[in-house]
Enzyme design. Sequence first.
Site, PDB file in Angstrom:
ATOM      1  CG  ASP A  63       0.696   5.101   4.128  1.00  0.00           C
ATOM      2  OD1 ASP A  63      -0.125   4.173   3.946  1.00  0.00           O
ATOM      3  OD2 ASP A  63       1.924   4.897   4.251  1.00  0.00           O
ATOM      4  CD  GLU A  64       0.165   3.016   8.447  1.00  0.00           C
ATOM      5  OE1 GLU A  64      -0.793   2.362   8.891  1.00  0.00           O
ATOM      6  OE2 GLU A  64       1.316   2.560   8.330  1.00  0.00           O
ATOM      7  CE  LYS A  94      -2.041  -1.160   3.792  1.00  0.00           C
ATOM      8  NZ  LYS A  94      -1.391  -2.469   3.957  1.00  0.00           N
ATOM      9  CB  THR A  95       3.676   2.306   2.149  1.00  0.00           C
ATOM     10  OG1 THR A  95       2.882   2.219   3.334  1.00  0.00           O
ATOM     11  CG2 THR A  95       4.602   3.499   2.263  1.00  0.00           C
ATOM     12  NE  ARG A 123       4.071  -4.609  10.918  1.00  0.00           N
ATOM     13  CZ  ARG A 123       3.564  -4.081   9.806  1.00  0.00           C
ATOM     14  NH1 ARG A 123       4.205  -3.176   9.120  1.00  0.00           N
ATOM     15  NH2 ARG A 123       2.385  -4.471   9.352  1.00  0.00           N
ATOM     16  CD  GLN A 139      -1.376  -3.328   9.030  1.00  0.00           C
ATOM     17  OE1 GLN A 139      -0.338  -2.925   9.534  1.00  0.00           O
ATOM     18  NE2 GLN A 139      -1.511  -3.509   7.733  1.00  0.00           N
TER      19      GLN A 139
HETATM   20  P1  ATP Z   1       1.808  -2.182   5.901  1.00  0.00           P
HETATM   21  O1  ATP Z   1       0.385  -2.667   5.891  1.00  0.00           O
HETATM   22  O2  ATP Z   1       2.619  -2.912   6.882  1.00  0.00           O
HETATM   23  O3  ATP Z   1       1.901  -0.696   5.976  1.00  0.00           O
HETATM   24  P2  ATP Z   1       2.131  -1.994   3.050  1.00  0.00           P
HETATM   25  O4  ATP Z   1       0.891  -2.598   2.499  1.00  0.00           O
HETATM   26  O5  ATP Z   1       2.205  -0.535   3.107  1.00  0.00           O
HETATM   27  O6  ATP Z   1       2.419  -2.628   4.483  1.00  0.00           O
HETATM   28  P3  ATP Z   1       4.669  -1.877   1.783  1.00  0.00           P
HETATM   29  O7  ATP Z   1       5.434  -1.506   2.971  1.00  0.00           O
HETATM   30  O8  ATP Z   1       4.362  -0.861   0.764  1.00  0.00           O
HETATM   31  O9  ATP Z   1       3.334  -2.604   2.230  1.00  0.00           O
HETATM   32  O10 ATP Z   1       5.354  -3.105   1.051  1.00  0.00           O
HETATM   33  C1  ATP Z   1       5.831  -4.241   1.757  1.00  0.00           C
HETATM   34  C2  ATP Z   1       7.103  -4.753   1.120  1.00  0.00           C
HETATM   35  O11 ATP Z   1       6.802  -5.359  -0.128  1.00  0.00           O
HETATM   36  C3  ATP Z   1       8.103  -3.651   0.826  1.00  0.00           C
HETATM   37  O12 ATP Z   1       9.385  -4.143   1.052  1.00  0.00           O
HETATM   38  C4  ATP Z   1       7.851  -3.352  -0.640  1.00  0.00           C
HETATM   39  O13 ATP Z   1       8.952  -2.806  -1.275  1.00  0.00           O
HETATM   40  C5  ATP Z   1       7.531  -4.738  -1.187  1.00  0.00           C
HETATM   41  N1  ATP Z   1       6.659  -4.701  -2.375  1.00  0.00           N
HETATM   42  C6  ATP Z   1       5.406  -4.251  -2.460  1.00  0.00           C
HETATM   43  N2  ATP Z   1       4.901  -4.379  -3.703  1.00  0.00           N
HETATM   44  C7  ATP Z   1       5.870  -4.921  -4.449  1.00  0.00           C
HETATM   45  C8  ATP Z   1       5.981  -5.288  -5.827  1.00  0.00           C
HETATM   46  N3  ATP Z   1       4.977  -5.133  -6.676  1.00  0.00           N
HETATM   47  N4  ATP Z   1       7.141  -5.826  -6.240  1.00  0.00           N
HETATM   48  C9  ATP Z   1       8.166  -5.993  -5.385  1.00  0.00           C
HETATM   49  N5  ATP Z   1       8.132  -5.662  -4.073  1.00  0.00           N
HETATM   50  C10 ATP Z   1       7.000  -5.134  -3.604  1.00  0.00           C
HETATM   51 MG    MG Z   2       2.383   0.805   4.726  1.00  0.00          MG
END
Ligand code: ATP
Ligand code: MG
Length: 696
Positions: free
Chosen positions: A249-250, A58-59, A642, A281
Amino acid sequence: MVRNYSLRSGQGGSAPPTESHAGTSGIDYAAELNEQQLAAVTTRAGRALVIAGAGSGKTRTLTYRVAWLLDRGVSPANVLLLTFTNKASKEMIARVRELVGIDTSDLWAGTFHSVGARILRRHADEIGFTRSFSILDRDDQKQLLGSVIKEMNIDTSHRRFPKPEVIASLFSLADNTERPLEDVVAERGDALFEWMPQIEELRGRYVKRKQEGNSMDFDDLICLTADLLEKNPELTRLYQGKFRHVLVDEYQDTNRVQSRIIELLSGGDGASLMAVGDDSQSIYSWRGADVGLILGFKRDYRGAEVFTIETNYRSVPEILELSNAAIRANTSRFEKNLRSSRSGGGAKPALVPLADPSNQAAFVGQRIDEILGEADIGANEIAVLYRAHFQSLEIQMELTRRGIPFTITSGIRFFEQAHIKDVTALMRFVVNRRDEVSFLRAVSLLPGCGAVTAGKLWKKWLATGLAGAEQPPESWSDAIGAFKVPGKSAKHWTQLCHVLDELTPGGEFASPGDMVFSIVEGFYGEHLDASYENADSRRADLEKLGEFAADFQNVAEFLEQLSLLGNTDDGPNSGGKPAEAGPDDAPMVTLSSIHQAKGLEWEAVFLIWLADGQFPNGKVLESGDIAGLEEERRLFYVALTRAKNELYLSYPMTNPRSYSGDYYLRPSRFLNDFPTELVEEWRVRGTDEWGDDEPF
Ligand code: ATP
Ligand code: MG
């Protein structure tokens, strides 16, 4: 010669249709993102929500969305990015710059508070402040409240009036939830509610004093921003014209005031809003966050498009499967189905019961040493997470002993906390009766005893000639009990003398463990209740201190060990500094509360103290509050997710020195929420009372 030429952002908030996803920067969006992420990043929808599980990117999606907008010619000045911490927004923007290679200094990015402050700086005069208003931090706020309380001359002869810290938290919760102050106070019990008329008056005076002093507190930064925009449609239109693209975000942890700000700022014709979050979350309801906002997004923003992402990129399947199972036990949530993009075959998460807290710390310390030794993993790729800061105590001591560098993001180093220092000040004084600093610190804690009185009492103590004696006095009550103190302090002074007598019965030192107990029970506990909003968690800290102290026979030895653990100012273990503030870049293990670990990831994660009453939190269990328990479970989910490769779930089976007498601990009920085959149980052999051969 090259001419830089940018297209202005298109009306309607949507970018021009394109065949390929590459912009001028040449980023291959389709290669960097999966289909669902790409759809969100390139959407033309005016209002969009990305709701997806942990680690699904997402981030990353939000970061690429900003890049994509800039790539399509949107000016950075037309973008507003709201994140949960300023550090997160800095990292995201740095990544955007790296991707697109353009100057992003005109882009507004930060927390709601920092963006609010920026808006208020420009228009303070419209709400009765000047542009050079001060921002009161929590300490300043406490001081101002303290002075207003004094000026009100409240009659406290029978009961203590709540301390500024407690008052501040009440005001804050009322502000952030937009609820009447009366309701918030009523929830905290009758004793507090009896002060309601005074609290109400105090609030009015406090608001006035802030205005007179041209100062705002943290809550004002968002509340006044929302009010300013609401009362000035013209100004709002100005900002709406500026922020054509608002990204958040969040989103699951925004509160009502923040959502009003989003609504106002993104309300322009054709403007776009993209929020990303995960209802599973949402972990800040105690600070006013409202998960209903993300769940009701479609209702609040008609025609909004909702994107989901079903791939998890962070964790090996073994960890993901466990996380999915763990959160499934919650009834109120948006159903998600996360699959891992990573290949399996890794180790299952470890479930590690340990004999007691020190064995748990020994296990974590030893395993960290092994990971650092055997794999290509740096200390900064390892985290130890826990429900509450005090649970990190044994780990802090174990890592210190092993020389493993660590940083603590959950709070200041255990031994540097004010309440720990308050209690040990009294111990220091009885050991070294010429220690003026410790004496003044302890005595100033008495109600009605300011710095001047404390100084006078010190002189009287010196005048007794007992300060230089070999041994403490046979009886403190006889030696100093008759000192003249202000009327308000009289009762407390007598109490303090009794405590001193317990510390050195007949002129001999009690054991360090008993000393801590006497101080807390005999005098300090009352001070805690009256002074701190989080008195319970501070009491738990002191309980830990007592447990730690019980390991020592001799008080001097105990105090020396404390000084060594606390005195880390110039070492890599410098206390209280967030990870990013370290002067050197030496990799360090992170010790963090789960709340602080939101959004972050590590190769190896240790989740400790998984015992009922510890996590989930005892208060929540006692209250029987289902919503509270579900929030605890979301916190558990945040913790599990995490971890990228290795996850250790541990709990002590006993808590031998617990004050509350709970000797046996029950494994956390969250551990029953998933089938046992999802974890591998580790049987750890102890090195102490269990003998070398007996597994436990
Ligand atoms: P959280 O819910 O914990 O905030 P998130 O959904 O925001 O997590 P991110 O932190 O954006 O997730 O991504 C998690 C990990 O997966 C990061 O290391 C990110 O670089 C990797 N990632 C996400 N999408 C891809 C993709 N399409 N290809 C490769 N790596 C990815
Ligand atoms: Mg995130």
